[in-house]
Write a protein that holds these residues in place. Sequence first.
Motif, PDB file in Angstrom:
ATOM      1  N   LYS A 138      32.739  41.952  39.458  1.00 44.96           N
ATOM      2  CA  LYS A 138      31.410  42.619  40.026  1.00 44.96           C
ATOM      3  C   LYS A 138      30.349  41.581  39.330  1.00 44.96           C
ATOM      4  O   LYS A 138      29.698  41.339  40.081  1.00 44.96           O
ATOM      5  CB  LYS A 138      31.197  44.013  39.821  1.00 44.96           C
ATOM      6  N   LYS A 139      30.291  41.529  38.161  1.00 44.97           N
ATOM      7  CA  LYS A 139      29.496  40.857  37.430  1.00 44.97           C
ATOM      8  C   LYS A 139      29.335  39.268  37.818  1.00 44.97           C
ATOM      9  O   LYS A 139      28.252  38.621  37.772  1.00 44.97           O
ATOM     10  CB  LYS A 139      29.648  41.029  35.822  1.00 44.97           C
ATOM     11  N   ASP A 193      37.539  44.989  37.577  1.00 44.12           N
ATOM     12  CA  ASP A 193      36.871  45.201  38.593  1.00 44.12           C
ATOM     13  C   ASP A 193      35.311  44.712  38.152  1.00 44.12           C
ATOM     14  O   ASP A 193      34.371  44.102  38.747  1.00 44.12           O
ATOM     15  CB  ASP A 193      36.802  46.558  38.789  1.00 44.12           C
ATOM     16  N   THR A 194      35.174  45.110  36.785  1.00 46.22           N
ATOM     17  CA  THR A 194      33.714  45.196  36.201  1.00 46.22           C
ATOM     18  C   THR A 194      33.187  43.521  36.093  1.00 46.22           C
ATOM     19  O   THR A 194      32.135  43.088  36.474  1.00 46.22           O
ATOM     20  CB  THR A 194      33.525  45.783  34.753  1.00 46.22           C
ATOM     21  N   ALA A 204      40.107  48.762  35.573  1.00 43.73           N
ATOM     22  CA  ALA A 204      38.659  48.766  35.414  1.00 43.73           C
ATOM     23  C   ALA A 204      37.689  47.913  34.661  1.00 43.73           C
ATOM     24  O   ALA A 204      36.771  47.340  35.376  1.00 43.73           O
ATOM     25  CB  ALA A 204      38.049  50.066  34.623  1.00 43.73           C
ATOM     26  N   GLU A 205      38.333  47.011  33.833  1.00 42.36           N
ATOM     27  CA  GLU A 205      37.660  45.859  33.108  1.00 42.36           C
ATOM     28  C   GLU A 205      37.579  44.745  33.950  1.00 42.36           C
ATOM     29  O   GLU A 205      36.593  43.964  34.168  1.00 42.36           O
ATOM     30  CB  GLU A 205      38.316  45.559  31.844  1.00 42.36           C
TER      31      GLU A 205
END
Length: 100
Positions: free
Chosen positions: A15-16, A11-12, A8-9
């Motif tokens: 994306k950013k 992926d975040t 999740a980290e």
Amino acid sequence: MKIRFTRAELDTLTKKSRKAGLSREGYCRRILNGAVVKEAPPAELPLLIREVRRVGYNIDQLLKRANSIGLLDVPQLRKALEDNRVVEKMIVDTYTTPSD
């Protein structure tokens, strides 16, 4: 140096960094150095800024001409030029950082 992220980290972070138009490494470096990272501006931003400046230039020329021949009362044109410059500044401030 290696840093481990959860899925999740990662992926975040991905994306950013994509939104900012940077690599993940570049994004992390900027954040660690205290920079405020904004999303990359739309591709048409330079065209928009150029058009706003063109309109401002045209208003300025009208003002000079009207003032030189005493043809018009120019306050309304001055207000339009001032409004145009405010819009230009808002666009530039929104999509650029001080280092640009």
